[in-house]
Design a protein around this motif. Structure first.
Motif, PDB file in Angstrom:
ATOM      1  N   PRO A 326       0.832  -1.205   0.000  1.00  0.00           N
ATOM      2  CA  PRO A 326       0.000   0.000   0.000  1.00  0.00           C
ATOM      3  C   PRO A 326       0.865   1.253   0.000  1.00  0.00           C
ATOM      4  O   PRO A 326       1.897   1.307   0.672  1.00  0.00           O
ATOM      5  CB  PRO A 326      -0.810  -0.123   1.292  1.00  0.00           C
ATOM      6  N   LEU A 327       0.429   2.247  -0.752  1.00  0.00           N
ATOM      7  CA  LEU A 327       1.133   3.524  -0.853  1.00  0.00           C
ATOM      8  C   LEU A 327       0.243   4.641  -0.353  1.00  0.00           C
ATOM      9  O   LEU A 327      -0.988   4.566  -0.431  1.00  0.00           O
ATOM     10  CB  LEU A 327       1.519   3.815  -2.311  1.00  0.00           C
ATOM     11  N   ARG A 339       7.617  -0.060   6.258  1.00  0.00           N
ATOM     12  CA  ARG A 339       9.059   0.015   6.087  1.00  0.00           C
ATOM     13  C   ARG A 339       9.604  -1.384   5.796  1.00  0.00           C
ATOM     14  O   ARG A 339       8.907  -2.392   6.020  1.00  0.00           O
ATOM     15  CB  ARG A 339       9.711   0.586   7.348  1.00  0.00           C
ATOM     16  N   PRO A 340      10.854  -1.485   5.326  1.00  0.00           N
ATOM     17  CA  PRO A 340      11.438  -2.813   5.053  1.00  0.00           C
ATOM     18  C   PRO A 340      11.430  -3.743   6.251  1.00  0.00           C
ATOM     19  O   PRO A 340      11.380  -4.972   6.090  1.00  0.00           O
ATOM     20  CB  PRO A 340      12.866  -2.472   4.610  1.00  0.00           C
ATOM     21  N   LEU A 344       5.024   0.036  10.632  1.00  0.00           N
ATOM     22  CA  LEU A 344       4.034   0.850   9.935  1.00  0.00           C
ATOM     23  C   LEU A 344       4.479   2.304   9.835  1.00  0.00           C
ATOM     24  O   LEU A 344       4.989   2.876  10.795  1.00  0.00           O
ATOM     25  CB  LEU A 344       2.702   0.778  10.689  1.00  0.00           C
ATOM     26  N   VAL A 345       4.270   2.900   8.673  1.00  0.00           N
ATOM     27  CA  VAL A 345       4.440   4.339   8.488  1.00  0.00           C
ATOM     28  C   VAL A 345       3.070   4.996   8.656  1.00  0.00           C
ATOM     29  O   VAL A 345       2.109   4.588   7.996  1.00  0.00           O
ATOM     30  CB  VAL A 345       4.996   4.665   7.087  1.00  0.00           C
ATOM     31  N   PRO A 346       2.924   5.963   9.552  1.00  0.00           N
ATOM     32  CA  PRO A 346       1.612   6.602   9.736  1.00  0.00           C
ATOM     33  C   PRO A 346       1.083   7.197   8.431  1.00  0.00           C
ATOM     34  O   PRO A 346       1.841   7.750   7.631  1.00  0.00           O
ATOM     35  CB  PRO A 346       1.888   7.696  10.772  1.00  0.00           C
ATOM     36  N   ALA A 365      10.324   9.276  10.677  1.00  0.00           N
ATOM     37  CA  ALA A 365      10.931   8.917   9.404  1.00  0.00           C
ATOM     38  C   ALA A 365       9.995   8.039   8.582  1.00  0.00           C
ATOM     39  O   ALA A 365       9.205   7.253   9.129  1.00  0.00           O
ATOM     40  CB  ALA A 365      12.249   8.185   9.640  1.00  0.00           C
ATOM     41  N   ALA A 366      10.089   8.165   7.278  1.00  0.00           N
ATOM     42  CA  ALA A 366       9.301   7.320   6.373  1.00  0.00           C
ATOM     43  C   ALA A 366       9.822   5.892   6.393  1.00  0.00           C
ATOM     44  O   ALA A 366      10.971   5.639   6.734  1.00  0.00           O
ATOM     45  CB  ALA A 366       9.364   7.885   4.961  1.00  0.00           C
TER      46      ALA A 366
END
Length: 366
Positions: A326-327, A339-340, A344-346, A365-366
């Protein structure tokens, strides 16, 4: 095979392309459903609810494929359900109804079956109470949804910028009348929390994202309150990663999932898309609210071809690698929601970090 509402059923086929003809979808769906002996009602309407939220060609995989729905209709007719009892509908809320049905392929796809894709909004709605609702105390559902005798939820297997995966739970958003339908946005129910929307919660995502997840669970609770028998059957012949809309790529999957529980279907679907259900916020919150489990090894997943229960190791071998990612939109383009390392990225990270800057907090951070 007798239908057990506590199970999730999987049916698979080989596919290596990112598009498929109408008849391939049709036969795939029909063959899967023929394996199950459903307790269909003797009277009343049966509503099939595909994901057709935007006007998009079927091969883009943003919407449920009309061939898949046609295959389900074929089996219902085979089992003696009168055509007059069948409704294929989705809430639309836009003026271009004929164009919406035509471009998505449903006009031509359903015409030989004597059916149309109808806009559920046109019949008005019925208010449903939500016991212990977190965001919503009531939701207004489209009338045909509250009055049908059997509800068949037909989502497409794809990613989404906010919910990460959009499968059975999110697809029922289209059965809620506007403005409550627009759960991704800041709604009237969110206004008391608007100034805090981009604060990070203890869960590791923003308050806005957390409230969105509770909205999905509130909706699931409301649907259970109706007491209408239901089946979710996922159009997963070909899936889509990305944002859930125009940004993304199609990926051959070759599976469909069938089950009575929206949550359990979504946990298995998310797992097969290569993602971790236990790290997926809307599923975390659904589990906390007693609507299901996020642990794949606690779900009875039955292979319809052989009748056997599949363990987590077998399911992992079937899962997409690399995962369907998902983007979400960020400054300068789009970025992955995971992330790798699997964390989870908010969602809407730019807004989250802008809020954090205003609060003199370090960026995430992303």
């Amino acid at each position: 095979m007798n239908f057990d509402p506590t199970c999730v059923y999987i049916y698979r086929t080989d596919i290596s392309t990112d598009t498929a003809p109408f008849e391939h979808y049709r036969e795939f769906a029909a063959t899967a459903l023929r394996h199950l002996d459903l307790p269909l009602p003797a009277t009343g309407t049966i509503l099939l609810n595909p994901n057709v939220t935007i006007t998009a060609p079927a091969d883009q995989r943003i919407t449920t494929h009309p061939g898949f729905v046609a295959g389900l209709v074929d089996v219902l007719l085979e089992r003696g359900i009168e055509r007059e009892r069948l409704i294929v509908g989705e809430g639309h809320g836009k003026p271009d109804e004929q164009e919406w049905a035509r471009v998505s392929g449903f006009t031509d796809g359903l015409a030989p079956l004597g059916l149309d894709l109808i806009n559920l909004d046109n019949a008005g709605g019925i208010e449903v109470d939500i016991p212990d609702g977190v965001v919503f105390q009531k939701l207004t559902f489209c009338r045909q949804v509250t009055e049908c005798a059997f509800y068949i939820n037909v989502p497409v297997a794809k990613c989404h910028n906010l919910s990460l995966t959009t499968l059975a739970m999110k697809n029922t958003q289209g059965t809620v009348l506007s403005p409550q339908r627009h759960m991704c946005s800041v709604q009237a129910e969110d206004q008391p929390f608007a100034e805090r929307a981009w604060e990070m919660t203890d869960r590791g995502y923003s308050l806005h994202e957390e409230r969105f997840c509770h909205k999905q669970s509130d909706k699931a609770v409301a649907r259970l309150q109706m007491g209408i028998p239901q089946l979710s059957i996922v159009d997963g012949l070909i899936g889509r990663d990305g944002t859930g809309f125009n940004q993304g790529d199609n990926r051959p999957l070759g599976w469909t999932l069938l089950g009575a529980s929206e949550v359990l279907v979504d946990v298995v679907g998310t797992f097969l898309m290569g993602l971790d259900p236990q790290a997926t916020p809307y599923l975390q919150i659904a589990a906390e609210r007693g609507l299901g489990t996020t642990r794949i090894d606690e779900i009875d997943v039955v292979d319809l071809s052989i009748g056997d229960r599949l363990d987590a190791v077998s399911l992992r071998r079937m899962s997409s690698q690399p995962p369907l990612m998902p983007l979400h939109r960020v400054e300068g383009g789009h970025a992955a929601r995971f992330r790798p390392d699997g964390s989870l990225v908010p969602w809407a990270l730019d807004r989250v970090n802008q809020h954090r800057e205003e609060q003199h907090l370090p960026p995430i951070a992303a």
